[in-house]
Design a protein around this motif. Structure first.
Motif, PDB file in Angstrom:
ATOM      1  N   ILE A  29     -23.041   0.233  -8.257  1.00  0.00           N
ATOM      2  CA  ILE A  29     -22.430  -0.031  -6.950  1.00  0.00           C
ATOM      3  C   ILE A  29     -20.918   0.036  -7.049  1.00  0.00           C
ATOM      4  O   ILE A  29     -20.253   0.633  -6.191  1.00  0.00           O
ATOM      5  CB  ILE A  29     -22.896  -1.391  -6.395  1.00  0.00           C
ATOM      6  CG1 ILE A  29     -24.355  -1.312  -5.975  1.00  0.00           C
ATOM      7  CG2 ILE A  29     -22.028  -1.843  -5.224  1.00  0.00           C
ATOM      8  CD1 ILE A  29     -24.973  -2.634  -5.602  1.00  0.00           C
ATOM      9  N   ILE A  30     -20.348  -0.538  -8.092  1.00  0.00           N
ATOM     10  CA  ILE A  30     -18.894  -0.480  -8.279  1.00  0.00           C
ATOM     11  C   ILE A  30     -18.431   0.966  -8.442  1.00  0.00           C
ATOM     12  O   ILE A  30     -17.445   1.386  -7.833  1.00  0.00           O
ATOM     13  CB  ILE A  30     -18.472  -1.345  -9.481  1.00  0.00           C
ATOM     14  CG1 ILE A  30     -18.660  -2.830  -9.146  1.00  0.00           C
ATOM     15  CG2 ILE A  30     -17.029  -1.074  -9.884  1.00  0.00           C
ATOM     16  CD1 ILE A  30     -18.484  -3.754 -10.323  1.00  0.00           C
ATOM     17  N   ALA A  31     -19.151   1.757  -9.240  1.00  0.00           N
ATOM     18  CA  ALA A  31     -18.779   3.158  -9.443  1.00  0.00           C
ATOM     19  C   ALA A  31     -18.872   3.946  -8.140  1.00  0.00           C
ATOM     20  O   ALA A  31     -17.997   4.767  -7.840  1.00  0.00           O
ATOM     21  CB  ALA A  31     -19.665   3.784 -10.513  1.00  0.00           C
ATOM     22  N   SER A  32     -19.909   3.707  -7.345  1.00  0.00           N
ATOM     23  CA  SER A  32     -20.054   4.447  -6.093  1.00  0.00           C
ATOM     24  C   SER A  32     -18.972   4.075  -5.083  1.00  0.00           C
ATOM     25  O   SER A  32     -18.482   4.935  -4.348  1.00  0.00           O
ATOM     26  CB  SER A  32     -21.443   4.243  -5.494  1.00  0.00           C
ATOM     27  OG  SER A  32     -21.624   2.902  -5.122  1.00  0.00           O
ATOM     28  N   VAL A  33     -18.570   2.819  -5.042  1.00  0.00           N
ATOM     29  CA  VAL A  33     -17.493   2.401  -4.138  1.00  0.00           C
ATOM     30  C   VAL A  33     -16.184   3.055  -4.555  1.00  0.00           C
ATOM     31  O   VAL A  33     -15.432   3.559  -3.704  1.00  0.00           O
ATOM     32  CB  VAL A  33     -17.364   0.860  -4.121  1.00  0.00           C
ATOM     33  CG1 VAL A  33     -16.076   0.423  -3.464  1.00  0.00           C
ATOM     34  CG2 VAL A  33     -18.557   0.239  -3.416  1.00  0.00           C
ATOM     35  N   ILE A  34     -15.893   3.088  -5.843  1.00  0.00           N
ATOM     36  CA  ILE A  34     -14.665   3.720  -6.324  1.00  0.00           C
ATOM     37  C   ILE A  34     -14.660   5.207  -5.999  1.00  0.00           C
ATOM     38  O   ILE A  34     -13.657   5.749  -5.504  1.00  0.00           O
ATOM     39  CB  ILE A  34     -14.495   3.482  -7.841  1.00  0.00           C
ATOM     40  CG1 ILE A  34     -14.181   2.007  -8.097  1.00  0.00           C
ATOM     41  CG2 ILE A  34     -13.403   4.374  -8.422  1.00  0.00           C
ATOM     42  CD1 ILE A  34     -14.233   1.626  -9.554  1.00  0.00           C
ATOM     43  N   MET A  35     -15.772   5.888  -6.243  1.00  0.00           N
ATOM     44  CA  MET A  35     -15.834   7.327  -5.953  1.00  0.00           C
ATOM     45  C   MET A  35     -15.743   7.606  -4.459  1.00  0.00           C
ATOM     46  O   MET A  35     -15.113   8.583  -4.043  1.00  0.00           O
ATOM     47  CB  MET A  35     -17.108   7.921  -6.536  1.00  0.00           C
ATOM     48  CG  MET A  35     -17.087   7.990  -8.042  1.00  0.00           C
ATOM     49  SD  MET A  35     -18.490   8.849  -8.739  1.00  0.00           S
ATOM     50  CE  MET A  35     -19.787   7.644  -8.498  1.00  0.00           C
ATOM     51  N   GLU A  36     -16.335   6.763  -3.631  1.00  0.00           N
ATOM     52  CA  GLU A  36     -16.256   6.943  -2.180  1.00  0.00           C
ATOM     53  C   GLU A  36     -14.824   6.774  -1.694  1.00  0.00           C
ATOM     54  O   GLU A  36     -14.351   7.552  -0.861  1.00  0.00           O
ATOM     55  CB  GLU A  36     -17.168   5.939  -1.476  1.00  0.00           C
ATOM     56  CG  GLU A  36     -17.128   6.010   0.028  1.00  0.00           C
ATOM     57  CD  GLU A  36     -17.717   7.274   0.590  1.00  0.00           C
ATOM     58  OE1 GLU A  36     -17.348   7.651   1.722  1.00  0.00           O
ATOM     59  OE2 GLU A  36     -18.538   7.905  -0.092  1.00  0.00           O
ATOM     60  N   ARG A  37     -14.114   5.789  -2.201  1.00  0.00           N
ATOM     61  CA  ARG A  37     -12.713   5.596  -1.803  1.00  0.00           C
ATOM     62  C   ARG A  37     -11.854   6.773  -2.220  1.00  0.00           C
ATOM     63  O   ARG A  37     -10.992   7.220  -1.461  1.00  0.00           O
ATOM     64  CB  ARG A  37     -12.164   4.307  -2.405  1.00  0.00           C
ATOM     65  CG  ARG A  37     -12.695   3.086  -1.728  1.00  0.00           C
ATOM     66  CD  ARG A  37     -12.008   1.856  -2.223  1.00  0.00           C
ATOM     67  NE  ARG A  37     -12.555   0.676  -1.561  1.00  0.00           N
ATOM     68  CZ  ARG A  37     -12.175  -0.539  -1.818  1.00  0.00           C
ATOM     69  NH1 ARG A  37     -11.267  -0.766  -2.746  1.00  0.00           N
ATOM     70  NH2 ARG A  37     -12.711  -1.556  -1.171  1.00  0.00           N
ATOM     71  N   ARG A  38     -12.057   7.290  -3.424  1.00  0.00           N
ATOM     72  CA  ARG A  38     -11.285   8.453  -3.870  1.00  0.00           C
ATOM     73  C   ARG A  38     -11.581   9.673  -3.002  1.00  0.00           C
ATOM     74  O   ARG A  38     -10.679  10.439  -2.668  1.00  0.00           O
ATOM     75  CB  ARG A  38     -11.605   8.778  -5.325  1.00  0.00           C
ATOM     76  CG  ARG A  38     -10.996   7.820  -6.290  1.00  0.00           C
ATOM     77  CD  ARG A  38     -11.277   8.244  -7.706  1.00  0.00           C
ATOM     78  NE  ARG A  38     -10.713   7.313  -8.663  1.00  0.00           N
ATOM     79  CZ  ARG A  38     -10.846   7.425  -9.961  1.00  0.00           C
ATOM     80  NH1 ARG A  38     -11.538   8.429 -10.480  1.00  0.00           N
ATOM     81  NH2 ARG A  38     -10.308   6.548 -10.765  1.00  0.00           N
ATOM     82  N   THR A  39     -12.838   9.860  -2.613  1.00  0.00           N
ATOM     83  CA  THR A  39     -13.202  10.993  -1.776  1.00  0.00           C
ATOM     84  C   THR A  39     -12.585  10.863  -0.395  1.00  0.00           C
ATOM     85  O   THR A  39     -12.048  11.836   0.148  1.00  0.00           O
ATOM     86  CB  THR A  39     -14.736  11.096  -1.655  1.00  0.00           C
ATOM     87  OG1 THR A  39     -15.286  11.213  -2.961  1.00  0.00           O
ATOM     88  CG2 THR A  39     -15.150  12.275  -0.809  1.00  0.00           C
ATOM     89  N   ARG A  40     -12.633   9.687   0.179  1.00  0.00           N
ATOM     90  CA  ARG A  40     -12.023   9.493   1.500  1.00  0.00           C
ATOM     91  C   ARG A  40     -10.518   9.699   1.453  1.00  0.00           C
ATOM     92  O   ARG A  40      -9.929  10.229   2.386  1.00  0.00           O
ATOM     93  CB  ARG A  40     -12.332   8.100   2.035  1.00  0.00           C
ATOM     94  CG  ARG A  40     -13.735   7.963   2.513  1.00  0.00           C
ATOM     95  CD  ARG A  40     -13.969   6.588   3.069  1.00  0.00           C
ATOM     96  NE  ARG A  40     -15.375   6.412   3.363  1.00  0.00           N
ATOM     97  CZ  ARG A  40     -15.817   5.836   4.444  1.00  0.00           C
ATOM     98  NH1 ARG A  40     -14.975   5.367   5.325  1.00  0.00           N
ATOM     99  NH2 ARG A  40     -17.109   5.712   4.645  1.00  0.00           N
ATOM    100  N   LYS A  41      -9.886   9.273   0.374  1.00  0.00           N
ATOM    101  CA  LYS A  41      -8.448   9.448   0.235  1.00  0.00           C
ATOM    102  C   LYS A  41      -8.095  10.925   0.099  1.00  0.00           C
ATOM    103  O   LYS A  41      -7.090  11.389   0.625  1.00  0.00           O
ATOM    104  CB  LYS A  41      -7.946   8.677  -0.991  1.00  0.00           C
ATOM    105  CG  LYS A  41      -6.441   8.495  -1.012  1.00  0.00           C
ATOM    106  CD  LYS A  41      -6.008   7.741  -2.241  1.00  0.00           C
ATOM    107  CE  LYS A  41      -6.375   6.277  -2.120  1.00  0.00           C
ATOM    108  NZ  LYS A  41      -5.807   5.473  -3.207  1.00  0.00           N
ATOM    109  N   ARG A  42      -8.927  11.683  -0.615  1.00  0.00           N
ATOM    110  CA  ARG A  42      -8.652  13.101  -0.846  1.00  0.00           C
ATOM    111  C   ARG A  42      -8.858  13.931   0.416  1.00  0.00           C
ATOM    112  O   ARG A  42      -8.131  14.884   0.678  1.00  0.00           O
ATOM    113  CB  ARG A  42      -9.552  13.632  -1.947  1.00  0.00           C
ATOM    114  CG  ARG A  42      -9.346  15.112  -2.225  1.00  0.00           C
ATOM    115  CD  ARG A  42     -10.116  15.568  -3.391  1.00  0.00           C
ATOM    116  NE  ARG A  42      -9.459  15.077  -4.592  1.00  0.00           N
ATOM    117  CZ  ARG A  42      -9.863  15.326  -5.825  1.00  0.00           C
ATOM    118  NH1 ARG A  42     -10.932  16.052  -6.019  1.00  0.00           N
ATOM    119  NH2 ARG A  42      -9.216  14.850  -6.858  1.00  0.00           N
ATOM    120  N   PHE A  43      -9.852  13.613   1.238  1.00  0.00           N
ATOM    121  CA  PHE A  43     -10.195  14.439   2.393  1.00  0.00           C
ATOM    122  C   PHE A  43      -9.844  13.743   3.710  1.00  0.00           C
ATOM    123  O   PHE A  43     -10.611  13.782   4.669  1.00  0.00           O
ATOM    124  CB  PHE A  43     -11.687  14.790   2.369  1.00  0.00           C
ATOM    125  CG  PHE A  43     -12.065  15.650   1.210  1.00  0.00           C
ATOM    126  CD1 PHE A  43     -11.682  16.971   1.161  1.00  0.00           C
ATOM    127  CD2 PHE A  43     -12.788  15.118   0.152  1.00  0.00           C
ATOM    128  CE1 PHE A  43     -12.024  17.766   0.089  1.00  0.00           C
ATOM    129  CE2 PHE A  43     -13.140  15.909  -0.924  1.00  0.00           C
ATOM    130  CZ  PHE A  43     -12.751  17.238  -0.958  1.00  0.00           C
TER     131      PHE A  43
END
Length: 66
Positions: A29-43
């Motif tokens: 869950i922690i890894a998925s939240v971090i990856m989701e935030r990075r994706t939202r920031k990038r796009f």
């Protein structure tokens, strides 16, 4: 508590296996939240187009027009 007791607890008892499963869930869950935030920031500048789709998009507009 030495390493042998810790190994016995984690891999040979039901509560220990529960701890391992819970730890795996929390880490994923922690890894998925971090990856989701990075994706939202990038796009952030992505403009939705007609071809874009979403899991949460209800096709009510298509049903109403028929």
């Amino acid at each position: 508590m030495d390493l042998g007791e810790l190994y016995h607890f984690l891999f040979e008892t039901v509560p220990g296996i529960g701890v391992l499963v819970l730890a795996g869930l929390v880490l994923s869950i922690i890894a998925s939240v971090i990856m989701e935030r990075r994706t939202r920031k990038r796009f952030t500048n992505h403009e939705p187009t007609e071809d874009d789709w979403s899991f949460f998009d209800d096709d009510d507009e298509d049903e109403e027009s028929k």
